[in-house]
Design a protein around this motif. Structure first.
Motif, PDB file in Angstrom:
ATOM      1  N   VAL A 293       0.838  -1.213   0.000  1.00  0.00           N
ATOM      2  CA  VAL A 293       0.000   0.000   0.000  1.00  0.00           C
ATOM      3  C   VAL A 293       0.874   1.265   0.000  1.00  0.00           C
ATOM      4  N   TRP A 294       0.480   2.224  -0.831  1.00  0.00           N
ATOM      5  CA  TRP A 294       1.151   3.527  -0.892  1.00  0.00           C
ATOM      6  C   TRP A 294       0.109   4.634  -1.003  1.00  0.00           C
ATOM      7  N   ASP A 295       0.556   5.877  -0.771  1.00  0.00           N
ATOM      8  CA  ASP A 295      -0.330   7.007  -1.064  1.00  0.00           C
ATOM      9  C   ASP A 295       0.321   7.884  -2.129  1.00  0.00           C
ATOM     10  N   ALA A 296      -0.294   9.047  -2.373  1.00  0.00           N
ATOM     11  CA  ALA A 296       0.147   9.879  -3.499  1.00  0.00           C
ATOM     12  C   ALA A 296       1.594  10.358  -3.348  1.00  0.00           C
ATOM     13  N   ARG A 297       2.123  10.375  -2.115  1.00  0.00           N
ATOM     14  CA  ARG A 297       3.508  10.846  -1.932  1.00  0.00           C
ATOM     15  C   ARG A 297       4.534   9.963  -2.629  1.00  0.00           C
ATOM     16  N   THR A 298       4.305   8.659  -2.590  1.00  0.00           N
ATOM     17  CA  THR A 298       5.379   7.742  -3.023  1.00  0.00           C
ATOM     18  C   THR A 298       5.094   6.969  -4.308  1.00  0.00           C
ATOM     19  N   VAL A 299       3.852   7.033  -4.796  1.00  0.00           N
ATOM     20  CA  VAL A 299       3.509   6.237  -5.992  1.00  0.00           C
ATOM     21  C   VAL A 299       4.467   6.538  -7.151  1.00  0.00           C
ATOM     22  N   ALA A 300       4.822   7.797  -7.300  1.00  0.00           N
ATOM     23  CA  ALA A 300       5.681   8.165  -8.432  1.00  0.00           C
ATOM     24  C   ALA A 300       7.089   7.576  -8.312  1.00  0.00           C
ATOM     25  N   TRP A 301       7.458   7.132  -7.089  1.00  0.00           N
ATOM     26  CA  TRP A 301       8.797   6.564  -6.890  1.00  0.00           C
ATOM     27  C   TRP A 301       8.853   5.063  -7.215  1.00  0.00           C
ATOM     28  N   LEU A 302       7.693   4.433  -7.406  1.00  0.00           N
ATOM     29  CA  LEU A 302       7.697   2.986  -7.696  1.00  0.00           C
ATOM     30  C   LEU A 302       8.344   2.737  -9.046  1.00  0.00           C
ATOM     31  N   ARG A 303       8.992   1.552  -9.152  1.00  0.00           N
ATOM     32  CA  ARG A 303       9.663   1.241 -10.426  1.00  0.00           C
ATOM     33  C   ARG A 303       8.610   0.986 -11.493  1.00  0.00           C
ATOM     34  N   GLU A 304       8.738   1.756 -12.572  1.00  0.00           N
ATOM     35  CA  GLU A 304       7.793   1.696 -13.686  1.00  0.00           C
ATOM     36  C   GLU A 304       7.626   0.258 -14.196  1.00  0.00           C
ATOM     37  N   GLU A 305       8.760  -0.460 -14.326  1.00  0.00           N
ATOM     38  CA  GLU A 305       8.686  -1.803 -14.925  1.00  0.00           C
ATOM     39  C   GLU A 305       7.963  -2.813 -14.033  1.00  0.00           C
ATOM     40  N   GLU A 306       7.866  -2.526 -12.717  1.00  0.00           N
ATOM     41  CA  GLU A 306       7.182  -3.466 -11.821  1.00  0.00           C
ATOM     42  C   GLU A 306       5.729  -3.084 -11.548  1.00  0.00           C
ATOM     43  N   TYR A 307       5.403  -1.781 -11.679  1.00  0.00           N
ATOM     44  CA  TYR A 307       4.091  -1.343 -11.184  1.00  0.00           C
ATOM     45  C   TYR A 307       3.218  -0.676 -12.245  1.00  0.00           C
ATOM     46  N   ARG A 308       3.662  -0.618 -13.486  1.00  0.00           N
ATOM     47  CA  ARG A 308       2.795   0.027 -14.470  1.00  0.00           C
ATOM     48  C   ARG A 308       1.566  -0.856 -14.719  1.00  0.00           C
ATOM     49  N   ALA A 309       0.481  -0.203 -15.143  1.00  0.00           N
ATOM     50  CA  ALA A 309      -0.809  -0.899 -15.249  1.00  0.00           C
ATOM     51  C   ALA A 309      -0.760  -2.074 -16.218  1.00  0.00           C
ATOM     52  N   GLU A 310       0.160  -2.046 -17.176  1.00  0.00           N
ATOM     53  CA  GLU A 310       0.235  -3.143 -18.159  1.00  0.00           C
ATOM     54  C   GLU A 310       0.732  -4.437 -17.522  1.00  0.00           C
ATOM     55  N   VAL A 311       1.495  -4.355 -16.396  1.00  0.00           N
ATOM     56  CA  VAL A 311       2.048  -5.599 -15.823  1.00  0.00           C
ATOM     57  C   VAL A 311       1.402  -6.002 -14.505  1.00  0.00           C
ATOM     58  N   VAL A 312       0.663  -5.112 -13.861  1.00  0.00           N
ATOM     59  CA  VAL A 312       0.104  -5.485 -12.555  1.00  0.00           C
ATOM     60  C   VAL A 312      -1.295  -4.885 -12.420  1.00  0.00           C
ATOM     61  N   ARG A 313      -2.152  -5.569 -11.667  1.00  0.00           N
ATOM     62  CA  ARG A 313      -3.478  -5.010 -11.386  1.00  0.00           C
ATOM     63  C   ARG A 313      -3.338  -3.980 -10.276  1.00  0.00           C
ATOM     64  N   ARG A 314      -3.545  -2.709 -10.627  1.00  0.00           N
ATOM     65  CA  ARG A 314      -3.439  -1.614  -9.645  1.00  0.00           C
ATOM     66  C   ARG A 314      -4.819  -1.399  -9.014  1.00  0.00           C
ATOM     67  N   ILE A 315      -4.872  -1.447  -7.672  1.00  0.00           N
ATOM     68  CA  ILE A 315      -6.131  -1.240  -6.955  1.00  0.00           C
ATOM     69  C   ILE A 315      -6.065   0.172  -6.393  1.00  0.00           C
TER      70      ILE A 315
END
Ligand SMILES: Cc1cc2nc3c(=O)[nH]c(=O)nc-3n(C[C@H](O)[C@H](O)[C@H](O)COP(=O)(O)OP(=O)(O)OC[C@H]3O[C@@H](n4cnc5c(N)ncnc54)[C@H](O)[C@@H]3O)c2cc1C
Length: 453
Positions: A278-300
Motif C-alpha cells: 500500500v502507498w499514497d500519493a507521496r510515493t507512488v511516483a517513486w515505484l519502479r515503472e517496470e514493476e508497477y505500471r498498469a500493463e504488468v500489474v493489477r493496480r487497486i
C-alpha cells in the motif's frame, strides 16, 4: 548434429554457470571437445539466467573502474539499485551473448537432453560417463544413451521448480510458492549426485531466495515476456498488510537489495500466502515503472482508505476494517515527524515508526494523501540455497563417503551449496556462477588434458 558418444567435458545445464564453465574449459584447452546439454527445449534456453536483470555484484577500485561500464541517462551516470554492473538487455542478452561465445569457442550445445545418471569407474570411482535421455520434440521419440566423458560439470540449477522437494526440504507451505523462473530446475541432479557418487551436501537446505511477487503471475514457471517485471519490490516506499489486515514485517529494515530476497518468505507465512502492498500519493511516483505500471500489474486504487479496503476485499482481503485501522495506527506512529526534511529513499534515513509492535525502521512516511494504491502480492521463489559441497578452488565435488574429491566431477551455480544462508545480496547469483564456472572449467580442462583415452 547427433549427440556425441564421447566428449572430453560434459556440462549439464546451459544457464550462466554452465556456459561460463564451458567457455572457461574451451579457453583453457581449445583442443578438447566440450559439450553442453540441457533438458529444456530451446524455447526455454538459459534456465533461470534468462529471467535475470543481468545484475552482477562485483568488487572494484572506485569510479574510474566503473565509468567505462556504466550507462548514461540525461547526462548522468546511473547505477541501477546500487549495483554497478549489469548486462546489456538483462538475462536475455546475457544468455544470447554466452551461447554465442561458447559456440564461437567450438562448444556444442544440445537442448531436449536430460542427464539421468552418473556412471563411475568401479576401481577409481572417477566419473566416466553420463546417462542421458534425448527427446526429439518433432517426433516425441526418446533415446537413452551413455555419453563417455573425462570430466562432468554439474550446472543444473536448484530444486525451486519442484513443489514436492520444496515442501520436503524448505518446509510446510513451500509447495504453494510461485516459481519466478524456469520450470526445469527440479532438483534431480542433486539427488542423482547423492545417489550415484555419494556427493556430500552443503549449505542452507531450508533456505531460499524468495521475493514479493505478483499474485496474478503463473504458478509453476515465470513468463518469458513479462520475466522479472512480476517482482514487486516497492514495499520500502509503503507498507505491507496481510489478508487479515495486519502488518507483519518491517518494510524498511534495510535497503531493497538486502531485503527483497527475504521478504517473500514472510509473505508465504501469511494466511493464504498473500499480502497487499500500500502507498499514497507521496510515493507512488517513486515505484519502479517496470514493476508497477498498469500493463504488468493489477493496480487497486481508491480516493479514501475505506474505498481502497473495499476494493482489496473484492480480491481476497478478509478484514477491510482492520486494514484501515492498521494504516491509521501506522500513521499515528509517524505523526509529528518532519518528513519533507528527512525522507530520503537513497539512504537509510532513520525515519522510523514509534511504538508499533511491528516497526518500520526507515522511510516511514504517513499513508494519508489520496489517491491510494494497493497491489496484491504472493511469494515468488527464485532459487534454493542447499547444494553440493565442493573444493572452493576448483569446484570439485566432495564425496560424503571418503571426504575426498570425486574424480572428474565439478559443480557450479545454484547446485553449489554453502554460498548463501538465510539472506542474499542482489546480484550475487550470477557472480557465483561465473566465478566458480571459470574455476570448474579450468580444472575440468586440466584433468581432461591429462586423462589417457
Ligand atoms: C526472475 C529472476 C531474476 C534474477 N535476477 C538476478 C540478477 O539480476 N542477478 C543475479 O546475480 N541473479 C539473479 N537471479 C538469480 C540467477 O538467475 C541465478 O542465480 C543464476 O542464473 C543461476 O544460474 P545457473 O546456471 O546455476 O542455473 P540456471 O540458469 O537456472 O540453469 C540451469 C539449467 O539446468 C537445466 N537442467 C536442470 N536439470 C537438468 C538435467 N537433469 N539435465 C540437463 N539439464 C538440466 C535447466 O533446464 C536450466 O536451463 C534471478 C533469478 C530469477 C528467477
Amino acid at each position: 548434429m547427433p549427440l556425441p558418444q564421447k566428449t572430453d567435458i560434459l556440462v549439464i545445464g546451459s544457464g550462466n554457470a554452465g556456459l561460463s564453465a564451458a567457455l572457461s574449459a574451451a579457453q583453457t584447452n581449445p583442443t578438447l571437445r566440450v559439450t553442453v546439454i540441457d533438458k529444456s527445449p530451446v524455447s526455454w534456453a538459459g534456465g533461470n539466467t534468462y529471467f535475470t536483470a543481468g545484475a552482477f555484484r562485483t568488487s572494484h577500485n572506485g569510479l574510474h573502474d566503473l565509468l567505462p561500464l556504466a550507462y548514461e541517462v540525461n547526462g548522468r551516470i546511473k547505477f541501477w539499485g546500487g549495483l554497478a554492473l549489469k548486462t546489456q538487455d538483462g538475462g536475455k542478452g546475457l544468455v544470447e551473448d554466452e551461447l554465442r561465445a561458447v559456440r564461437n569457442a567450438g562448444v556444442d550445445v544440445f537442448f531436449d537432453t536430460a542427464a539421468t545418471a552418473l556412471v563411475t569407474d568401479p576401481t577409481s570411482g572417477a566419473v566416466v560417463g553420463v546417462e542421458v535421455i534425448n527427446s526429439d520434440s518433432r517426433t516425441s521419440a526418446r533415446n537413452k544413451t551413455i555419453v563417455a566423458v573425462d570430466a562432468v560439470i554439474l550446472a543444473a540449477g536448484g530444486f525451486e521448480a519442484n513443489p514436492q522437494l520444496r515442501a520436503q526440504w524448505l518446509g510446510p507451505g513451500w509447495d504453494c510458492a510461485r516459481v519466478r523462473g524456469t520450470p526445469y530446475n527440479t532438483g534431480e541432479m542433486l539427488r542423482i549426485a547423492q545417489r550415484d557418487v555419494s556427493a556430500k551436501t552443503a549449505g542452507n537446505w531450508s533456505g531460499c531466495h524468495c521475493v514479493a511477487w505478483d499474485a496474478n503471475a503463473p504458478a509453476d514457471s515465470g513468463n518469458r515476456e513479462v520475466s522479472n517485471e512480476f517482482t514487486k519490490s516497492g514495499y520500502p516506499l509503503g507498507i505491507m498488510v496481510n489478508r487479515d489486515g495486519e502488518r507483519f514485517v518491517d518494510e524498511g529494515f534495510d535497503m531493497r537489495n538486502y531485503t527483497y530476497a527475504m521478504v517473500g518468505r514472510r509473505v508465504l507465512q501469511q494466511p493464504g500466502q498473500i499480502a497487499f502492498q500500500v502507498w499514497d500519493a507521496r510515493t507512488v511516483a517513486w515505484l519502479r515503472e517496470e514493476e508497477y505500471r498498469a500493463e504488468v500489474v493489477r493496480r487497486i486504487e481508491g480516493e479514501s482508505l475505506e474505498e481502497l479496503a473495499e476494493k482489496c476485499a473484492e480480491v481476497g482481503l478478509a478484514d477491510p476494517g482492520r486494514f484501515v485501522e492498521s494504516i491509521k495506527e501506522y500513521n499515528a506512529s509517524v505523526e509529528g515527524v518532519d518528513v519533507q526534511k528527512r525522507w530520503d529513499p537513497a539512504v537509510k534515513d532513520g525515519l522510523a515508526t514509534k511504538g508499533l509492535a511491528v516497526p518500520k525502521s526507515n522511510w516511514a512516511l504517513p499513508i494519508d494523501k489520496p489517491p491510494f494504491l494497493a497491489v496484491k502480492v504472493t511469494a515468488g521463489i527464485t532459487f534454493t540455497f542447499g547444494g553440493l559441497a565442493v573444493n572452493p578452488e576448483t569446484a570439485a565435488v566432495i564425496s560424503e563417503t571418503t571426504s575426498d574429491e570425486v574424480p572428474g566431477l565439478y559443480c557450479v551455480g545454484e547446485m553449489l551449496g554453502g554460498i548463501f544462508y538465510d539472506n542474499y545480496p542482489g546480484g550475487s547469483g550470477l557472480t557465483s556462477g561465473t566465478v566458480f564456472g571459470r574455476r570448474a572449467g579450468r580444472a575440468a580442462a586440466e584433468r581432461a588434458g591429462r586423462v589417457e583415452d
